[in-house]
Write a protein that holds these residues in place. Structure first.
Motif, mmCIF file in Angstrom:
data_model
loop_
_atom_site.group_PDB
_atom_site.id
_atom_site.type_symbol
_atom_site.label_atom_id
_atom_site.label_comp_id
_atom_site.label_asym_id
_atom_site.label_seq_id
_atom_site.Cartn_x
_atom_site.Cartn_y
_atom_site.Cartn_z
ATOM 1 N N ALA A 47 11.964 79.281 27.582
ATOM 2 C CA ALA A 47 10.614 79.434 28.132
ATOM 3 C C ALA A 47 9.611 78.560 27.371
ATOM 4 O O ALA A 47 8.681 78.013 27.959
ATOM 5 C CB ALA A 47 10.184 80.898 28.098
ATOM 6 N N MET A 48 9.824 78.430 26.067
ATOM 7 C CA MET A 48 8.907 77.629 25.250
ATOM 8 C C MET A 48 9.020 76.134 25.514
ATOM 9 O O MET A 48 8.201 75.364 25.019
ATOM 10 C CB MET A 48 9.139 77.897 23.768
ATOM 11 N N LEU A 51 6.221 76.357 27.935
ATOM 12 C CA LEU A 51 5.089 77.090 27.383
ATOM 13 C C LEU A 51 4.858 76.605 25.952
ATOM 14 O O LEU A 51 5.705 75.948 25.376
ATOM 15 C CB LEU A 51 5.394 78.593 27.378
ATOM 16 N N SER A 123 -1.264 69.625 30.789
ATOM 17 C CA SER A 123 -1.877 70.955 30.659
ATOM 18 C C SER A 123 -3.321 70.945 31.111
ATOM 19 O O SER A 123 -3.781 71.872 31.782
ATOM 20 C CB SER A 123 -1.799 71.432 29.204
#
Length: 132
Positions: A47-48, A51, A123
């Motif tokens: 996930a990182m 994220l 982002s």
């Protein structure tokens, strides 16, 4: 291609194996903890990757946790170590001139800066779209 853990890593895993085998309750607790927490840590690292956080490092830590109990994870971890050694030799070859080593470090530094800027740009773009 078979990869083996370094002697230091193997000695560490052997000490943990000896500790966990000291009693039946301890052995079951370690086995359950590794089996439950290992995949969770790997998934958190996965996930990182999208994220904020050190995704690759956390995935390797989860794999190291799984390696406490499973031989397949030890083999994969040995393969990861082989890739890291290969990359280190590619960037900073042993016996290379100081100029060559500085060039390798500059290339890696430029890659880190470029990926950081790319991540920040994406982002910012995604964040701006969310509020538009």
């Amino acid at each position: 291609m078979q990869h083996h853990l370094s002697p230091r890593s193997q000695a560490f895993l052997d000490r943990i194996d000896a500790w966990s085998d000291a009693g039946p309750l301890r052995s079951v607790a370690v086995r359950v903890g590794v089996t439950v927490l290992g995949p969770l840590v790997v998934l958190a690292g996965l996930a990182m990757t999208v994220l904020p956080g050190p995704g690759l490092v956390v995935m390797v830590l989860g794999l190291a946790l799984l390696a406490l109990e499973y031989q397949w994870a030890r083999s994969v971890l040995g393969g990861v170590g082989g890739v890291v050694t290969w990359a280190r030799e590619l960037v900073l070859p042993r016996g290379a001139s100081p100029r060559r080593r500085a060039f390798g470090l500059a290339v890696v530094g430029a890659g880190v800066v470029a990926t950081t800027l790319l991540t920040a740009t994406i982002s910012t773009y995604v964040g701006a779209q969310a509020f538009a």
